[in-house]
Scaffold this active site. Structure first.
Site, short mmCIF file in Angstrom:
data_model
loop_
_atom_site.label_atom_id
_atom_site.label_comp_id
_atom_site.label_asym_id
_atom_site.label_seq_id
_atom_site.Cartn_x
_atom_site.Cartn_y
_atom_site.Cartn_z
N ASP A 97 0.80 -1.23 0.00
CA ASP A 97 0.00 0.00 0.00
C ASP A 97 0.83 1.27 0.00
O ASP A 97 0.30 2.36 0.24
CB ASP A 97 -0.97 0.01 1.18
N GLU A 98 2.13 1.18 -0.28
CA GLU A 98 2.93 2.41 -0.35
C GLU A 98 4.15 2.19 -1.24
O GLU A 98 4.66 1.09 -1.38
CB GLU A 98 3.35 2.89 1.03
#
Length: 392
Positions: A97-98
């Site tokens: 997610d990053e």
């Protein structure tokens, strides 16, 4: 150099709110015995991860608890990373997610950094339906700090020349590597902000925190971070963990969980062709303290039996601590990974049946699913679903 740090907001919970309109605007907890993710509505009530579900419900009684759907999160992550790679070819994934994105050479074709970041956020919202926060700065460290300050669903640009003006008023916890223990040591000496750290000499920080940590924090407090965005960076370790929940757990139960985790980790290592030399055992106790134990092998391995035998030695050594404090989580990881996939045998040669058994079990699980074959000790005790990960 201009770097974006793009970080999805409360990823698991945001996917659930996206897929179920009834959850939007309401406090959502994803998990079972432990909170894996909390929506910002729940975070506003003090819920944090990995808090126990009972404690989270006490803080937010109206929270809606949903079970995790790892396949949905994995699919959402793949679509988000497609947006990243459509923005720039220089993408370094940190987790599902990053990521860091280097947009230094895109001004003529895509505009300035703020325009690129705004477009990226719009594209993630339109194509994937998720909120994302983007920090923009000249270093990876400061871009990540900016995204943290800009959350939720924000865009924060640190202007060139204004880096220290932005960084120094922030609390010391914003520095990479400053956890509760280090923060407590600094705060005992009235070192409360990044600016305070910057004004302390490197030698004094080394005396306080040790050579590695002292030099690291001194550099970050002055925004010295020469690292570039690295494409195709391979992970340094492969691991998995499982929350056990509070309450008594027999040693046999913990050992069975450990064996299942080793099965999972060794299978991932073989799929990636990454033998490793260091076996690490991670424990979280009933008082929420943690411990890590490790042992290095003479040669790299991907053998389930070898990794399990080593992990069991570490678990046996930790047994008195487990009996004293209780245990709520067990994890295993293998580090010092090689990249070639070849394992040099030693005399006496390894039992050839081990490799054959590992290969046969991998083939069965690939064809019929990871739960198609399990250890007898794990019958009726399924592991939690494995969190989706970037490719190994």
């Amino acid at each position: 150099m201009t770097i974006l740090h793009a970080d999805l907001d409360s990823f698991y919970a945001s996917v659930e709110q996206r897929d179920d309109p009834r959850l939007r605007g309401r406090p959502v907890l994803v998990g079972g015995g432990v909170v894996l993710a909390a929506s910002y509505e729940a975070k506003a009530r003090g819920v944090r991860t990995p808090m126990g579900l009972a404690a989270a419900r006490a803080l937010c009684p109206e929270a809606i608890v949903v079970p995790p759907r790892m396949s949905a999160y994995s699919e959402a992550s793949k679509r988000v990373f497609e947006v990243f790679r459509d923005t720039t070819p220089l993408v370094e994934g940190i987790s599902i997610d990053e990521a860091f994105l280097d947009v230094s050479g895109l001004r003529r074709i895509r505009g300035g950094p703020e325009e690129i970041a705004a477009t990226l956020r719009e594209q993630v919202r339109e194509r994937v339906g998720l909120p994302i926060t983007v920090g923009v700065a000249a270093t990876k460290f400061l871009a990540k700090v900016a995204s943290g300050v800009g959350k939720p669903d924000g865009l924060l640009v640190v202007p060139v020349g204004g880096e220290l003006e932005f960084l120094h008023p922030l609390p010391v916890e914003r520095l990479w590597g400053v956890g509760p223990v280090t923060a407590a040591k600094l705060r005992e000496r009235q070192i409360l902000t990044v600016g305070h750290v910057a004004r302390v000499g490197e030698a004094a920080l080394v005396a306080m925190l040790g050579a590695g940590a002292g030099r690291h924090l001194h550099a970050l407090a002055h925004n010295h971070d020469p690292r570039r965005v690295r494409v195709g960076k391979r992970r340094g370790s492969i691991g998995s963990q499982n929350a056990l929940g509070r309450g008594p757990h027999t040693y046999e139960e913990v050992d069975a969980v450990l064996a299942a985790l080793v099965d999972r980790v060794a299978r991932r290592m073989r799929a990636a062709g990454r033998p490793g030399r260091t076996v690490m055992l991670r424990l979280r106790f009933g008082d929420y303290t943690r411990a890590t134990r490790s042992r290095s092998l003479v040669k790299a391995t991907m053998s389930t039996r070898t990794i399990l035998d080593t992990a069991r030695l570490l678990l046996t050594a930790a047994r008195p601590l487990i009996a004293q404090r209780g245990i709520t989580l067990v994890g295993v990881a293998v580090g010092n990974l090689d990249g070639g996939g070849a394992v040099q045998p030693e005399l006496p040669f390894d039992d050839p049946h081990d490799d054959g058994l590992d290969s046969a079990l991998d083939a069965i699980r690939d064809r019929f699913g990871s739960s198609s074959v399990t250890r007898a000790a794990r019958l009726g005790r399924d592991l939690h679903q494995a969190a989706p990960l970037l490719p190994d």
